[in-house]
Design a protein around this motif. Structure first.
Motif, PDB file in Angstrom:
ATOM      1  N   SER A 146       9.434  38.565  46.662  1.00 58.33           N
ATOM      2  CA  SER A 146       9.602  37.215  45.629  1.00 58.33           C
ATOM      3  C   SER A 146      10.381  37.436  44.930  1.00 58.33           C
ATOM      4  O   SER A 146      11.018  36.445  44.030  1.00 58.33           O
ATOM      5  N   LEU A 147      11.073  38.548  44.563  1.00 57.77           N
ATOM      6  CA  LEU A 147      11.855  39.353  43.596  1.00 57.77           C
ATOM      7  C   LEU A 147      13.419  38.384  43.911  1.00 57.77           C
ATOM      8  O   LEU A 147      14.028  37.572  43.115  1.00 57.77           O
ATOM      9  N   PHE A 148      13.675  38.804  45.460  1.00 62.84           N
ATOM     10  CA  PHE A 148      15.046  38.177  45.553  1.00 62.84           C
ATOM     11  C   PHE A 148      14.354  36.505  46.557  1.00 62.84           C
ATOM     12  O   PHE A 148      15.791  36.137  45.697  1.00 62.84           O
ATOM     13  N   PHE A 149      14.101  35.735  46.569  1.00 67.10           N
ATOM     14  CA  PHE A 149      13.917  34.942  46.793  1.00 67.10           C
ATOM     15  C   PHE A 149      13.301  33.882  46.074  1.00 67.10           C
ATOM     16  O   PHE A 149      13.642  32.309  46.383  1.00 67.10           O
ATOM     17  N   TYR A 150      12.123  34.246  45.574  1.00 65.65           N
ATOM     18  CA  TYR A 150      11.085  33.017  44.560  1.00 65.65           C
ATOM     19  C   TYR A 150      11.285  33.160  43.539  1.00 65.65           C
ATOM     20  O   TYR A 150      11.253  32.214  42.876  1.00 65.65           O
ATOM     21  N   GLU A 151      11.502  34.394  42.709  1.00 66.87           N
ATOM     22  CA  GLU A 151      11.948  34.572  41.831  1.00 66.87           C
ATOM     23  C   GLU A 151      12.220  34.140  41.112  1.00 66.87           C
ATOM     24  O   GLU A 151      12.860  34.697  39.561  1.00 66.87           O
ATOM     25  N   ALA A 152      14.420  33.661  41.684  1.00 66.97           N
ATOM     26  CA  ALA A 152      14.966  33.849  41.081  1.00 66.97           C
ATOM     27  C   ALA A 152      15.907  33.026  40.377  1.00 66.97           C
ATOM     28  O   ALA A 152      15.152  31.440  40.137  1.00 66.97           O
ATOM     29  N   HIS A 153      16.179  33.235  39.379  1.00 68.26           N
ATOM     30  CA  HIS A 153      16.777  32.194  38.433  1.00 68.26           C
ATOM     31  C   HIS A 153      17.964  31.039  38.174  1.00 68.26           C
ATOM     32  O   HIS A 153      18.884  31.980  38.490  1.00 68.26           O
ATOM     33  N   ALA A 154      17.605  30.463  37.782  1.00 74.45           N
ATOM     34  CA  ALA A 154      18.616  29.685  37.813  1.00 74.45           C
ATOM     35  C   ALA A 154      20.273  30.616  36.138  1.00 74.45           C
ATOM     36  O   ALA A 154      21.278  30.119  35.751  1.00 74.45           O
ATOM     37  N   VAL A 155      19.244  31.040  34.854  1.00 80.35           N
ATOM     38  CA  VAL A 155      20.573  31.459  34.433  1.00 80.35           C
ATOM     39  C   VAL A 155      20.383  32.848  33.982  1.00 80.35           C
ATOM     40  O   VAL A 155      19.619  33.847  34.856  1.00 80.35           O
ATOM     41  N   ASP A 156      21.537  33.652  34.324  1.00 74.56           N
ATOM     42  CA  ASP A 156      21.811  34.847  34.004  1.00 74.56           C
ATOM     43  C   ASP A 156      21.591  35.505  32.875  1.00 74.56           C
ATOM     44  O   ASP A 156      22.366  35.216  32.264  1.00 74.56           O
ATOM     45  N   LYS A 157      20.588  36.565  33.440  1.00 74.25           N
ATOM     46  CA  LYS A 157      20.949  37.202  32.102  1.00 74.25           C
ATOM     47  C   LYS A 157      21.194  37.619  30.704  1.00 74.25           C
ATOM     48  O   LYS A 157      20.819  38.007  29.899  1.00 74.25           O
ATOM     49  N   SER A 158      21.765  38.432  32.323  1.00 78.93           N
ATOM     50  CA  SER A 158      23.113  39.527  31.233  1.00 78.93           C
ATOM     51  C   SER A 158      24.103  38.778  29.962  1.00 78.93           C
ATOM     52  O   SER A 158      24.555  39.150  28.993  1.00 78.93           O
ATOM     53  N   THR A 159      24.417  37.406  30.732  1.00 81.86           N
ATOM     54  CA  THR A 159      25.460  37.225  29.865  1.00 81.86           C
ATOM     55  C   THR A 159      24.692  35.527  29.605  1.00 81.86           C
ATOM     56  O   THR A 159      25.786  35.053  28.189  1.00 81.86           O
ATOM     57  N   ASN A 160      23.707  35.620  29.772  1.00 77.36           N
ATOM     58  CA  ASN A 160      22.356  34.390  28.903  1.00 77.36           C
ATOM     59  C   ASN A 160      23.930  33.360  29.345  1.00 77.36           C
ATOM     60  O   ASN A 160      23.927  32.413  28.348  1.00 77.36           O
ATOM     61  N   THR A 161      24.101  32.835  30.654  1.00 75.03           N
ATOM     62  CA  THR A 161      24.849  31.730  31.352  1.00 75.03           C
ATOM     63  C   THR A 161      24.173  30.975  32.130  1.00 75.03           C
ATOM     64  O   THR A 161      23.644  31.724  32.679  1.00 75.03           O
ATOM     65  N   TYR A 162      24.697  29.875  32.460  1.00 79.20           N
ATOM     66  CA  TYR A 162      23.551  28.955  33.643  1.00 79.20           C
ATOM     67  C   TYR A 162      24.411  29.358  34.553  1.00 79.20           C
ATOM     68  O   TYR A 162      25.766  28.930  34.963  1.00 79.20           O
ATOM     69  N   VAL A 163      23.546  30.015  35.592  1.00 79.92           N
ATOM     70  CA  VAL A 163      24.494  30.067  36.744  1.00 79.92           C
ATOM     71  C   VAL A 163      23.595  28.922  37.681  1.00 79.92           C
ATOM     72  O   VAL A 163      21.834  29.835  38.132  1.00 79.92           O
ATOM     73  N   LYS A 164      23.838  28.634  38.621  1.00 79.80           N
ATOM     74  CA  LYS A 164      22.988  27.730  39.736  1.00 79.80           C
ATOM     75  C   LYS A 164      23.186  29.166  41.081  1.00 79.80           C
ATOM     76  O   LYS A 164      22.009  28.985  40.970  1.00 79.80           O
TER      77      LYS A 164
END
Lengths: 109, 510
Positions: free
Chosen positions: B433-451
């Motif tokens: 679930s961490l790898f495939f369900y709860e994947a976000h569009a935002v990269d937390k480390s740089t706070n940039t929008y990553v699709k």
């Protein structure tokens, strides 16, 4: 004679085990070398200590030195020599990669 | 005399030596040769398995020296099964390595073939000292394979791996020395004869040697408390090497099974069934510790490494029941768990490639490319390793538990194996679930929008090995009847030591 060599093997093993448990790679390598000396002597001893007898059975000889442990110990020496060479190179590599010679790569102050 | 028994040794050895003569730049020729050699090895392993499946024991005396004096190779059902498993596993690990791992350092294919040489030799030999030599061959190749590609973490865990195995090798020599000093032989069949007629004053010495040997094999099999080297070594090395190494713990398990059914088995007189008090509790504790390690892991590859520990514990639990059904169940479970863990190691590498700096850390990350395909594959593999129905893991564990029904320690075995299954499900579900369900569009480390993660094309070379290993597990499921029958025949053959001794020593008398 037997007692002397047994004590020698014992001391070598004890020293080897102690050095293996040290935290830097150089003593560990030395410890492994001592352990391999101990085990080689031990293997050699296992054919029993026989002095001045041929290593093959002949019709004249009443007693003979067991040739098999000598062959075993030769194999063991070659293998432990190769392992020691490998581990020295690895320890050097670890020293350059990690910047210190601690077995876990930690700097101790 | 048939030369079939020595072919699994000669083929990788000569391939390795020949590859050494080629220049490093000629990677395509090396790949082709190495691949073809591995395919031929599968063919010979399958042929060997067919030859011995009717109960024959092939004995091959090297240089034609008769048995107790010279070294003999011996192929029975157990050895053939393990050789076939090794060769099938190796070819897929090799295909995956052709993706580029074999270019990260020098001489990958040579080391790979020499590793196979050591593995096959350890399974085939019928001599204790020769077993030591093959252990060293496979270890020396594995040290270099493990460190292939270099890197700081890899070298650190590699150093631990090498040191602990070198110490293990000296213990092996001490044990072999004692056995030779007391019994005057190192041929396993001859040892079995001599141990059965041992004089009372030598019992404690031989017992010491036997338990020292057990320590060495337990170290290779990653049994508690000697498993500590495994998680870091397996999770740090390259994916194809890790996949191949899943068979390495099985070498330790094989040696325990061989030595303690043949030499110290039912017919060993005063030393009969020497390991009975030790093996079962240690195996069960290994499962418990492995399950905790699985839950506490911070990376997927570490989780898979702990799955290898758990599978070693499960296999040894089933072998320690000391019954035909127990050994048969373990032998059914062995190929399944090897292939499943190897496939997971390879899949973990694909995920690492797609998560960039997140690697396989168990943290929320961005959506990886090709997530549906990878996610589905992960799902099926998770079902396999957590022993859920309807796949081979379920059948294997069911057989192990059914074999344990008659055993006095049944409550413990049942509780621990089922609880570890539950913990595996929880850990795998969390990872998935961490790898495939709860994947976000935002990269937390740089706070940039990553699709999506970095676009990484999925090549056939990467998917083929994983799907093939998966397919092998499906085949094991589909053919569970014949395979478990083969396991039962193998167990019967293993417990029938007089036939084995006659096959090896009877020939030497001629």
């Amino acid at each position: 004679m037997e007692a002397l060599i047994s004590i020698l093997i014992g001391i070598l093993t004890a020293g080897g085990v102690y050095l293996c448990l040290r935290s830097h790679t150089f003593p560990v390598v030395l410890g492994l070398t001592l352990l391999s000396y101990a085990v080689n002597l031990f293997l050699f001893m296992m054919g029993r200590l026989v002095i001045g007898k041929p290593p093959i059975i002949t019709e004249q000889a009443s007693n003979y030195a067991d040739p098999l442990p000598q062959a075993l110990v030769l194999t063991a020496i070659v293998i432990s020599f190769a392992m020691t060479a490998y581990i020295i190179v690895l320890a050097l590599k670890a020293r350059t990669e990690m910047g210190n010679d601690h077995v876990d790569g930690k700097e101790i102050r | 005399m048939s030369h079939l028994a020595i072919i699994p040794l000669l083929l990788p050895l000569f391939t390795g030596i020949f590859l050494l003569l080629l220049r490093e730049q000629r990677i395509y020729i090396k790949r082709t040769l190495s691949g073809i050699s591995s395919l031929i090895q599968i063919a010979f392993a399958a042929y060997l398995l067919c030859t011995v499946s009717n109960g024959n024991i092939l004995v091959y005396s090297l240089s034609n020296w008769p048995a107790p004096f010279g070294i003999v190779l011996m192929a029975d059902r157990l050895a053939a099964l393990l050789i076939l498993t090794t060769s099938l596993l190796s070819v897929f690990a090799l295909i995956y390595a052709m993706r580029g791992t074999d270019r990260e350092g020098r001489q990958f294919h040579i080391l790979f073939q020499l590793q196979l040489f050591g593995l096959n030799g350890a399974f085939l030999t019928a001599d204790l000292f020769n077993l030591f030599v093959f252990f060293e061959v496979l270890l020396l190749a594995s040290y270099s394979l493990m460190l292939h590609g270099g890197g700081r973490k890899r070298i650190r865990s590699g150093l631990h791996f090498v040191v602990i195995n070198v110490v293990g090798s000296s213990l092996f020599l001490f044990a072999a020395g004692i056995l030779y000093g007391v019994l005057g032989t190192l041929n396993m069949a001859d040892l079995a004869v001599k141990v059965a007629h041992i004089t009372p004053d030598n019992i404690s010495l031989v017992k010491t040697a036997a338990l020292l040997l057990f320590t060495v094999f337990a170290l290779k099999a990653a049994l508690l408390p000697l498993y500590l080297w495994l998680p870091s070594a397996y999770s740090q090395t390259s994916a194809p090497a890790a996949a191949l190494f899943t068979i390495m713990t099985k070498v330790g398990i094989y040696s325990i099974l061989r030595v303690y059914t043949l030499i110290f088995g039912n017919e060993a007189g005063p030393l009969a069934n020497l390991l009975d008090d030790w093996l079962l509790p240690m195996a069960l504790l290994t499962i418990i510790i492995g399950s905790f390690g699985l839950l506490g892991s911070k990376r997927l590859r570490q989780q898979v490494a702990y799955l290898v520990v758990i599978s070693a514990g499960t296999l040894l639990t089933s072998f320690s029941l000391n019954s035909e059904a127990g050994i048969a169940a373990g032998l059914y479970y062995l190929p399944h768990t090897t292939f499943a863990a190897a496939a997971l190691f390879l899949l973990a590498d694909l995920i690492v490639k797609r998560r960039d700096q997140m690697e396989d850390k168990l943290e929320e990350g961005f959506v990886i490319t090709r997530q549906r395909l990878l996610g589905m594959t992960f799902f099926v593999l998770a079902i396999l390793v957590s022993s859920l129905p309807p796949l081979s893991g379920f059948i294997g564990k069911f057989m192990v538990l059914r074999a344990a029904l008659e055993h006095p320690a049944l409550p413990y075995i049942m509780t621990i194996i089922l609880a570890s299954g539950l913990l595996t499900i929880i850990a795998m579900a969390r990872t998935g679930s961490l790898f495939f369900y709860e994947a976000h569009a935002v990269d937390k480390s740089t706070n940039t929008y990553v699709k999506q993660g970095p676009p990484e094309p999925l090549r056939v070379r990467e998917l083929l090995p994983i799907f093939s290993l998966l397919g092998l597990c499906l085949l094991i499921t589909a053919w569970s009847g014949p395979i478990s029958q083969y396991g039962q025949d193998t167990a019967k053959q293993l417990l029938d030591t007089p036939t084995y001794i006659h096959a090896v020593l009877g020939k030497g008398v001629q």
